[in-house]
Design a protein around this motif. Structure first.
Motif, PDB file in Angstrom:
ATOM      1  N   GLY A   1       3.117  14.252  -8.213  1.00  0.00           N
ATOM      2  CA  GLY A   1       1.762  13.783  -7.956  1.00  0.00           C
ATOM      3  C   GLY A   1       1.284  12.773  -8.987  1.00  0.00           C
ATOM      4  O   GLY A   1       0.253  12.138  -8.797  1.00  0.00           O
ATOM      5  N   ASP A   2       2.010  12.638 -10.063  1.00  0.00           N
ATOM      6  CA  ASP A   2       1.652  11.658 -11.088  1.00  0.00           C
ATOM      7  C   ASP A   2       2.097  10.282 -10.614  1.00  0.00           C
ATOM      8  O   ASP A   2       3.290  10.055 -10.387  1.00  0.00           O
ATOM      9  N   PRO A   3       1.170   9.345 -10.453  1.00  0.00           N
ATOM     10  CA  PRO A   3       1.563   8.005  -9.991  1.00  0.00           C
ATOM     11  C   PRO A   3       2.526   7.300 -10.938  1.00  0.00           C
ATOM     12  O   PRO A   3       3.227   6.372 -10.536  1.00  0.00           O
ATOM     13  N   ALA A   4       2.614   7.759 -12.173  1.00  0.00           N
ATOM     14  CA  ALA A   4       3.554   7.157 -13.117  1.00  0.00           C
ATOM     15  C   ALA A   4       4.997   7.359 -12.677  1.00  0.00           C
ATOM     16  O   ALA A   4       5.863   6.535 -12.984  1.00  0.00           O
TER      17      ALA A   4
ATOM     18  N   VAL B   1       1.607  -3.951  -8.357  1.00  0.00           N
ATOM     19  CA  VAL B   1       1.115  -2.576  -8.238  1.00  0.00           C
ATOM     20  C   VAL B   1      -0.213  -2.356  -8.952  1.00  0.00           C
ATOM     21  O   VAL B   1      -0.927  -1.409  -8.636  1.00  0.00           O
ATOM     22  N   GLN B   2      -0.527  -3.186  -9.910  1.00  0.00           N
ATOM     23  CA  GLN B   2      -1.815  -3.154 -10.615  1.00  0.00           C
ATOM     24  C   GLN B   2      -2.181  -1.768 -11.157  1.00  0.00           C
ATOM     25  O   GLN B   2      -3.253  -1.243 -10.870  1.00  0.00           O
ATOM     26  N   VAL B   3      -1.274  -1.185 -11.940  1.00  0.00           N
ATOM     27  CA  VAL B   3      -1.580   0.100 -12.569  1.00  0.00           C
ATOM     28  C   VAL B   3      -2.135  -0.129 -13.964  1.00  0.00           C
ATOM     29  O   VAL B   3      -1.883  -1.162 -14.591  1.00  0.00           O
ATOM     30  N   ASP B   4      -2.877   0.847 -14.447  1.00  0.00           N
ATOM     31  CA  ASP B   4      -3.441   0.738 -15.792  1.00  0.00           C
ATOM     32  C   ASP B   4      -2.340   0.938 -16.842  1.00  0.00           C
ATOM     33  O   ASP B   4      -1.241   1.396 -16.538  1.00  0.00           O
ATOM     34  N   ASP B   5      -2.661   0.583 -18.075  1.00  0.00           N
ATOM     35  CA  ASP B   5      -1.680   0.637 -19.165  1.00  0.00           C
ATOM     36  C   ASP B   5      -1.140   2.045 -19.417  1.00  0.00           C
ATOM     37  O   ASP B   5       0.040   2.222 -19.719  1.00  0.00           O
ATOM     38  N   VAL B   6      -1.999   3.046 -19.280  1.00  0.00           N
ATOM     39  CA  VAL B   6      -1.577   4.423 -19.546  1.00  0.00           C
ATOM     40  C   VAL B   6      -0.566   4.892 -18.490  1.00  0.00           C
ATOM     41  O   VAL B   6       0.452   5.506 -18.819  1.00  0.00           O
ATOM     42  N   THR B   7      -0.838   4.592 -17.232  1.00  0.00           N
ATOM     43  CA  THR B   7       0.096   4.965 -16.166  1.00  0.00           C
ATOM     44  C   THR B   7       1.415   4.239 -16.341  1.00  0.00           C
ATOM     45  O   THR B   7       2.492   4.817 -16.176  1.00  0.00           O
ATOM     46  N   TRP B   8       1.361   2.965 -16.702  1.00  0.00           N
ATOM     47  CA  TRP B   8       2.572   2.173 -16.933  1.00  0.00           C
ATOM     48  C   TRP B   8       3.389   2.776 -18.072  1.00  0.00           C
ATOM     49  O   TRP B   8       4.613   2.916 -17.978  1.00  0.00           O
ATOM     50  N   ALA B   9       2.721   3.164 -19.147  1.00  0.00           N
ATOM     51  CA  ALA B   9       3.418   3.749 -20.297  1.00  0.00           C
ATOM     52  C   ALA B   9       4.058   5.091 -19.917  1.00  0.00           C
ATOM     53  O   ALA B   9       5.183   5.386 -20.336  1.00  0.00           O
ATOM     54  N   ARG B  10       3.358   5.903 -19.133  1.00  0.00           N
ATOM     55  CA  ARG B  10       3.953   7.166 -18.686  1.00  0.00           C
ATOM     56  C   ARG B  10       5.154   6.908 -17.789  1.00  0.00           C
ATOM     57  O   ARG B  10       6.159   7.628 -17.855  1.00  0.00           O
ATOM     58  N   GLY B  11       5.084   5.897 -16.944  1.00  0.00           N
ATOM     59  CA  GLY B  11       6.224   5.539 -16.103  1.00  0.00           C
ATOM     60  C   GLY B  11       7.429   5.174 -16.941  1.00  0.00           C
ATOM     61  O   GLY B  11       8.573   5.551 -16.632  1.00  0.00           O
TER      62      GLY B  11
END
Length: 77
Positions: free
Chosen positions: A5-8, A30-40
């Motif tokens: 469920g985590d978009p990362a 995809v235009q994700v925020d920096d935090v989601t990108w870092a988790r990915g």
């Protein structure tokens, strides 16, 4: 939030299948925020670190993908 469920998790593809150049294009789209990108990026590294030793002798193709993923994550800015 971490896990299913985590978009990362969907961002892992950026390091497992894409080059640095195409990764930038993907991120723009995809235009994700920096935090989601870092988790990915963290998810991708986790995959590589776990899969490399596990598949090194039994599945060389997946082991190469894992090694490449680790390399891409570590080389990323």
């Amino acid at each position: 939030m971490a896990g299913i469920g985590d978009p990362a998790c969907d961002m892992m593809v950026a390091w497992t299948l894409l080059s640095a150049q195409t990764r930038d294009i993907f991120r723009t789209i995809v235009q994700v925020d920096d935090v989601t990108w870092a988790r990915g990026r963290g998810w991708a590294l986790s995959f590589g670190v776990v899969a490399l030793p596990y598949y090194q002798l039994t599945n060389p193709v997946l082991a190469r993908i894992a090694r490449s993923t680790i390399d891409e994550v570590l080389a990323d800015k």
